[in-house]
Structure formats: structure tokens, C-alpha cells
Design a protein around this motif. Structure first.
Motif, PDB file in Angstrom:
ATOM      1  N   TYR A   1      24.370   7.811 -34.327  1.00 25.97           N
ATOM      2  CA  TYR A   1      23.325   8.828 -34.310  1.00 25.97           C
ATOM      3  C   TYR A   1      22.322   8.560 -33.214  1.00 25.97           C
ATOM      4  O   TYR A   1      21.914   9.457 -32.489  1.00 25.97           O
TER       5      TYR A   1
ATOM      6  N   HIS B   1      28.735  14.323 -41.087  1.00 22.89           N
ATOM      7  CA  HIS B   1      27.824  15.204 -41.794  1.00 22.89           C
ATOM      8  C   HIS B   1      28.558  16.147 -42.707  1.00 22.89           C
ATOM      9  O   HIS B   1      29.673  16.578 -42.433  1.00 22.89           O
ATOM     10  N   GLU B   2      27.878  16.484 -43.754  1.00 26.15           N
ATOM     11  CA  GLU B   2      28.507  17.389 -44.691  1.00 26.15           C
ATOM     12  C   GLU B   2      28.459  18.794 -44.129  1.00 26.15           C
ATOM     13  O   GLU B   2      29.426  19.531 -44.170  1.00 26.15           O
TER      14      GLU B   2
ATOM     15  N   VAL C   1      18.624  21.957 -37.003  1.00 25.56           N
ATOM     16  CA  VAL C   1      17.359  21.442 -37.533  1.00 25.56           C
ATOM     17  C   VAL C   1      16.608  20.702 -36.427  1.00 25.56           C
ATOM     18  O   VAL C   1      17.209  20.026 -35.608  1.00 25.56           O
TER      19      VAL C   1
ATOM     20  N   ARG D   1      25.839   4.153 -38.309  1.00 21.37           N
ATOM     21  CA  ARG D   1      24.437   4.479 -38.091  1.00 21.37           C
ATOM     22  C   ARG D   1      24.055   4.528 -36.620  1.00 21.37           C
ATOM     23  O   ARG D   1      23.236   5.306 -36.210  1.00 21.37           O
TER      24      ARG D   1
ATOM     25  N   SER E   1      24.818  22.441 -40.085  1.00 21.70           N
ATOM     26  CA  SER E   1      23.530  23.064 -39.812  1.00 21.70           C
ATOM     27  C   SER E   1      22.503  22.034 -39.336  1.00 21.70           C
ATOM     28  O   SER E   1      21.455  22.383 -38.817  1.00 21.70           O
ATOM     29  N   VAL E   2      22.859  20.774 -39.492  1.00 25.39           N
ATOM     30  CA  VAL E   2      21.969  19.711 -39.035  1.00 25.39           C
ATOM     31  C   VAL E   2      21.598  19.888 -37.571  1.00 25.39           C
ATOM     32  O   VAL E   2      20.496  19.566 -37.148  1.00 25.39           O
TER      33      VAL E   2
ATOM     34  N   ARG F   1      35.374  18.480 -45.198  1.00 29.41           N
ATOM     35  CA  ARG F   1      34.841  19.193 -46.341  1.00 29.41           C
ATOM     36  C   ARG F   1      34.542  20.612 -45.893  1.00 29.41           C
ATOM     37  O   ARG F   1      33.822  20.820 -44.924  1.00 29.41           O
TER      38      ARG F   1
END
Lengths: 240, 444
Positions: free
Chosen positions: B421, B433-434, B441, B418, B437-438, B66
Motif C-alpha cells: 500500500y 481489497h474487498e 475515496v 502492508r 471503491s477504495v 469476491r
């Protein structure tokens, strides 16, 4: 308090953790549409009071009435079914699920899909940050975002009463301000809120009334402005 | 990319080394054995893996991603479109079905291929039983997050269920099979009650005890279970009442008589193989559906956070009991099949090591991943068989392979998304992830 039948009423509730007597008979009421704060120092029993309302653990004696119905011996899931939603202390989001999956679990008890979609839009309006991160694993969110997610998730069950346990814990002052303004907004749109906080100043700013707890007892109660002016309380909990 | 491929090739070669890297040879007239290193085989494997890894890395770029504006976009690279389509057949979730159907068709055709021995089929049949067991335990451990070390107890209940129902009431396999599942599920719920409040280590110890209690009861209740001597001559399953023996019992017909063909012991073997294959596929299907059901979501929520789970209005008591019950149910089915396959059962088959093996399957496969657990079950049964040539060293080799796998791929062979991660939070490729920027964070 003046209203005839409150949404939630605790009457002389005692709670025990094994032999520890954590709540020594507290009584409080919350009317529909109100926002009530429960403040006090560490270990005063604020969280225990909240958890007792949710049946974790059930109260040892006394009565808890929700909409006139006795709920003190029900299991947590039955209580949630009646319309009480808890945002636990320390957020308790599901870390290895995406933001969207977390929100979906909030609707676990509902099957009105159109209304759920509408609520989801509302929640995203309230927390635009979450909308950008629907597919992100919740455990990778920042502390503030996780707190927002926890509140959003609780709202997804369309609660009659929202119980918030320390929503400001571990957050930067700016974020705390933001969270509290959102809480006030949620209340304005019709959800009754019981807010447990250590950050008494902030809590009293948005709450109409407050109860002050110490060592398992409610020591003071009254309108927020009264409590803010009370010298003994100022000294004890508001840092002078 | 070449360095990555080199790294992976090194690790996999190291993993493969204990299995194929050397051979033990018994020299004529000498005692003891001699180790011969198979450098050629190792070299071939290394180069092979390196090439495959390079190729895979190349295809990987064909993934859909994406772009920042939110549009779905497929990256285009120079290689022909067909290759990318073939790769996506296996890579993309939606395209997984044709691949699975092809594999299933291959598995069905396998016994009819030339040069496939009865022994190989027998091993695969056993492997399918472990697939069922692994997937069953996956419900309890992988989805609901309840560490169960006594799973073999339910397996024993299923096996003895069929054995005893046959011995005392003459029930046939098909009559007894649903009963095996139900009795085991009942035992699962019975175990569930006392451990409702327990989690983690404490739960593991109680379940461990439970598994042992069942075995010890079976071993000592001579008058009922025939003690350590077990139950013998348990009949094999029939196909619509047709038996697979040389001579039929009174009033029954045999398969070869019915079809008017020559008797062959292969028929029995092929039938068992196909039976267990369909059972394994059925289990995969049901467990996969369960995982995405309401109940499955409740289990996963419970594993993630019990307090929050209850706050969602999920009845955690019911969720736990159903996880124990449904998990045990599959062990019961597997037990029934086991008894029918062996024709003989005794308590020795249900020791703690079995529980450990099944748990290893779940962990190796990647907790909560249906396909992963299936692959691991096949591997855990088949690898020791392949290593038979090493006689007494084979279990050591197996153990080394397990330890190495856990060291270098702790999330299992094919982990559920899951778990990635938790164990590799820094690998952005695996996080689905879309936006990236995660990574900026703050993490909890």
C-alpha cells in the motif's frame, strides 16, 4: 459536580514539556455517565490535559484520581487497563492494517471473546460504513471514516471513560454533525465522555457541562447553556 | 498483457545483465582482462522471462475473487483445471504448505545428490546462517520498526559466547548454543534500555555505535578475548556426542567409527548443512508464529503508530525491549553456529559491513515478510559467490544489482501485504481489497 465521588478528578495538575510549563494547575471533575467538553483556543493546553490524563507525559505535580484511585504516575498502558480510552488528535489509526485489525487491536487487553463479538456488532451498528470496509487498509479510508474508525477502536476496549481529542478536526461540516450525533449516542448508551474541541458550538450542544481553557489554566466552567450565554466567552471562542 | 510482460522482461533482463551479460577473459600472455558480451545468454533470458511472464499473467486470472454481492467466486477460463490447481498450490495462502514442504524435502535431499560439491554446500550453509540473521533482524526492523544498524554486535556476542565458553570452561557446542542466544538477548535488552525514547535516525546512530563498541572491545581486550588474534580451534558440533573428525579426542567416538564406514570429509560438510538448514527452518517457523501472536501484533502496532499503540493499552516499553531481546537472541544463535562452522573467530568478522548486509537482506526481502527475507538471504550470499568469475568486479556487480532492485522494486522481493500500500497504492491487484471503491475515496 454535585455527586459524591466523581469518575475522574484532576486536582491542581501541572504538566511540563521540558522547561515549558504547559498546564499551570488545572482542576476538573467528571461524574459517571456525563459528557463534559473542554474548549479553548489553539495552544490553550486542552490536548495536553487529555494526554496528561493518559500519562503521556505524566503530570509534574497535582493529583489525578480515576474511580478514587491515583493514576498520575502510572504508565499509559496501566491507565488504559483501568478503563480510560483515548482517541488521539489526528486520529492515529494504524494505516497499514485493515479496519478489522485496527478494531482487533482495540481489544488487546480483553480476552472475553463472546463479549468482544457482541461489542463488534454494536460498533458496526454505530458505524455501518466500517462494516462494509473491514478488509480495507485503514490508511485508504477517507478522513471522516478514519475518525469513525478511531472512535470505534477506542470503544472496542469497552472504556469506562472515553477521551476524545478534536474529533471534528479537518472534517466537512456535514460529517462533523454526523460524528457529534454518534458521540451523543455513545454517551446515551452509558459511556462517560470527555470531549476536547475547538469547535466550541458543536461541543457545547452535546455536552452537559464545559470547562474553558486559556494558556494552561481553566478560566471558566459551568453548564453548557451558561457558557453559551457568557459574553466574554462568546467573544473569545465562539466568534461573537 | 503482452506489453506488461514485455516491460517486466526488459527490467529483469536489465537486472540480469550485470551478472551474466558479460564475461571477463584473461588472454594468454597479456595483462588485464577483456570483456566479452554474452548476447546469446541475454537473448535466451529475455525470451524465457517473457514467456514465463506471459504464462504467469494467464494463470493469474485463476485467482479467487469476491464478486460485488460478497460471494466467493472462482473465475473460470478455458485452460485445464489441473494447471490452475498447481498454480494455486503456490499462490493461495492456505495452499502454501505443500509447496514449502516440497522445497524443504528438496533442500534436505540436496547434499546426497550427485555432482553437488562440498564448496556449494559450504556456501549454502553460510547462506542459512544469514537466513537466521535476516529473520532475527526482521523482528526488530520489519515488525517492530526499530532501525538497528548494530545488529552485528549481537552476532559477535553469540560467536564469542561460544568461543569463550569453550576456551575457558570447555563447553561443547550444544551446551553453549542456548547460552549464546541468552547472552545475546541480554545484550539486546541492555541496548534497548537507553534507546527506549529514540526512533528512526537517532536510534540508528546509537545502535551503530553499539555494534562498533562491541567489536572494539573484542579487539582490544587482549587478556580476555585474545584481541585481533581471535579464538582458534573451536570444536565443531557433534551429533549426539559423535565427532566428525578423522580421529576422535580421548573418550569420544567418531561418526565414521560408530557407523563403521570409511572416513570422509563430506560427512562433516553434510552434517553442518543439515544442521543449519534445520536451524533456518526452525527460525522461519518461530518468526512466522511470532508475527501472528499477540506480541507480534503489538510490535506491528508500535511500528505503525506509537501513540495509538500505547492508547490500546500495549506496554510499549515491554514491546520494544522484547523486540530487541528476541531479535538479538537469533543473532546469538547464528553467532554460535558461525563460530562452530569457521572453527576460528576474530573481530574482523563482525564489522559494520555485516550489519549493512543483514539490513540489506531485510529490506530486499520485503520488511516483515518471512519468506521474502529468507529468499533475500539466500540471494545475497549466493549471488556474490556465483559472480566469483568476475574477480575484483564482483562486488560492483552485486551493488549494481542491489541498487537496480531497490529502484524498480522498492518494496522488496516478496513484500508483506502492508508495504504494498505504501509503495504502490495505485495497484488494486495487490491491495487485497474487498471492493474497488477504495480508489475513489480520498487518500490521506
Amino acid at each position: 459536580m454535585s455527586k459524591a465521588s466523581p469518575l475522574l478528578a484532576l486536582e491542581d495538575v501541572h504538566t511540563f514539556y521540558g522547561r515549558v510549563h504547559a498546564l499551570k494547575g488545572i482542576s476538573l471533575t467528571i461524574a459517571k455517565g456525563e459528557i463534559v467538553a473542554l474548549i479553548g483556543a489553539n495552544g490553550a493546553g486542552k490536548s495536553t490535559a487529555l494526554m496528561t490524563i493518559c500519562g503521556r507525559p505524566n503530570s509534574g505535580s497535582g493529583r489525578i484520581l480515576f474511580r478514587g484511585e491515583e493514576i498520575n504516575s502510572l504508565d499509559t498502558d496501566r491507565i488504559v487497563r483501568l478503563g480510560i480510552s483515548l482517541v488521539p488528535e489526528g486520529r492515529h489509526i494504524f494505516p497499514r492494517m485493515t479496519v478489522r485489525e485496527n478494531l482487533d487491536l482495540g481489544t488487546y487487553l480483553r480476552s472475553d471473546h463472546i463479549e468482544i463479538a457482541r461489542d463488534l456488532d454494536q460498533v458496526f451498528d454505530l458505524f455501518p460504513l466500517l462494516k462494509e470496509r473491514t478488509k480495507q487498509l485503514a490508511g485508504t479510508l477517507s478522513g471522516g471514516e478514519q475518525q469513525m474508525l478511531a472512535i470505534a477502536r477506542a470503544l472496542m476496549s469497552r472504556p469506562r471513560l472515553l477521551l476524545l481529542d478534536e474529533p471534528s478536526m479537518g472534517l466537512a461540516p456535514l460529517l462533523v454533525k454526523q460524528i457529534f450525533s454518534i458521540i451523543a449516542e455513545i454517551n446515551r448508551s452509558g459511556t462517560t465522555i470527555l470531549l476536547v474541541e475547538q469547535n466550541a458550538f458543536m461541543a457545547l450542544k452535546i455536552a452537559a457541562r464545559a470547562y474553558v481553557m486559556a494558556t494552561g489554566l481553566i478560566t471558566h466552567s459551568g453548564s453548557s447553556s451558561q457558557i453559551l450565554l457568557d459574553d466574554t466567552i462568546r467573544a473569545a471562542y465562539l466568534g461573537g | 498483457m503482452f506489453l506488461l510482460a514485455l516491460r517486466d522482461a526488459c527490467w529483469l533482463t536489465l537486472l540480469a545483465f550485470p551478472l551474466i551479460g558479460f564475461d571477463l577473459v584473461q588472454k594468454y600472455g597479456e595483462t588485464g582482462k577483456e570483456i566479452i558480451f554474452e548476447w546469446q545468454a541475454i537473448g535466451t533470458i529475455f525470451i524465457g522471462i517473457l514467456l514465463i511472464r506471459l504464462a504467469a499473467g494467464f494463470f493469474k486470472r485463476y485467482r479467487i475473487y469476491r464478486c460485488p454481492e460478497g460471494r466467493l467466486q472462482e473465475a473460470k477460463l478455458g485452460i485445464s483445471n489441473i494447471v490452475s490447481k498447481v498454480y494455486r498450490l503456490f499462490d493461495h495462502r492456505l495452499h502454501q504448505r505443500p509447496a514449502l514442504v516440497t522445497l524443504f524435502a528438496l533442500a534436505v535431499a540436496l547434499p546426497f545428490l550427485p555432482r553437488v560439491s562440498n564448496a556449494a554446500l559450504d556456501v549454502l550453509t553460510l547462506a542459512f546462517i544469514y537466513v537466521v540473521l535476516g529473520l532475527g533482524l526482521n523482528i526488530v526492523v520489519g515488525l517492530a520498526g526499530l532501525l538497528d544498524l548494530g545488529y552485528v554486535g549481537f552476532y559477535a556476542v553469540g560467536a564469542y559466547g561460544y568461543g569463550l565458553l569453550y576456551q575457558y570452561w570447555g563447553w561443547s557446542f550444544w551446551q553453549a548454543l542456548p547460552a549464546c542466544g541468552m547472552i545475546a538477548a541480554l545484550f539486546g535488552v541492555v541496548l534497548g534500555f537507553p534507546v527506549l525514547r529514540l526512533r528512526g535516525d537517532y536510534l540508528a546512530i546509537v545502535t551503530l555505535g553499539f555494534g562498533e563498541i562491541i567489536r572494539i572491545i573484542l579487539n582490544n581486550w587482549d587478556s580476555f578475548t585474545n584481541g585481533p588474534n581471535g579464538i582458534s580451534s573451536i570444536p565443531r558440533p557433534t551429533l549426539m556426542g559423535l565427532e566428525f573428525s578423522r580421529q576422535a579426542k580421548e573418550g569420544a567416538t567418531t561418526f565414521h567409527d560408530f557407523l563403521n564406514i570409511e572416513y570422509s570429509s563430506n560427512h562433516k560438510q553434510i552434517f553442518m548443512y543439515l544442521l543449519l538448514l534445520s536451524m533456518a527452518v526452525f527460525t522461519m517457523f518461530v518468526v512466522e508464529r511470532l508475527q501472528h501472536s499477540r506480541l507480534g501484533r503489538a510490535w506491528i502496532a508500535m511500528r505503525e503508530d506509537e501513540t495509538a499503540c500505547a492508547a490500546m493499552g500495549i506496554n510499549t516499553t515491554l514491546a520494544k525491549l522484547s523486540a530487541f531481546g528476541l531479535g538479538a537472541c537469533w543473532a546469538g544463535f547464528a553467532g554460535g553456529f558461525f563460530a562452530a562452522r569457521q572453527g576460528f573467530i576474530n573481530p574482523e568478522s563482525f564489522t559494520f559491513i555485516e550489519s549493512a548486509t543483514i539490513l540489506a537482506i531485510v529490506v530486499l526481502g520485503g520488511m516483515g515478510s518471512t519468506v521474502g527475507v529468507t529468499i533475500a538471504a539466500l540471494a545475497v550470499v549466493i549471488i556474490p559467490e556465483l559472480a566469483r568469475g568476475f574477480s575484483q568486479y564482483r562486488m560492483i556487480i552485486f551493488a549494481v544489482a542491489l541498487v537496480a532492485l531497490m529502484l524498480f522494486k522498492p518494496e522488496g522481493l516478496l513484500p508483506a501485504k502492508r508495504r504494498m500500500y505504501e509503495l504502490h497504492p495505485d495497484d488494486p491487484n495487490d491491495l487485497n481489497h474487498e471492493n474497488q471503491s477504495v480508489l475513489e475515496v480520498t487518500r490521506q
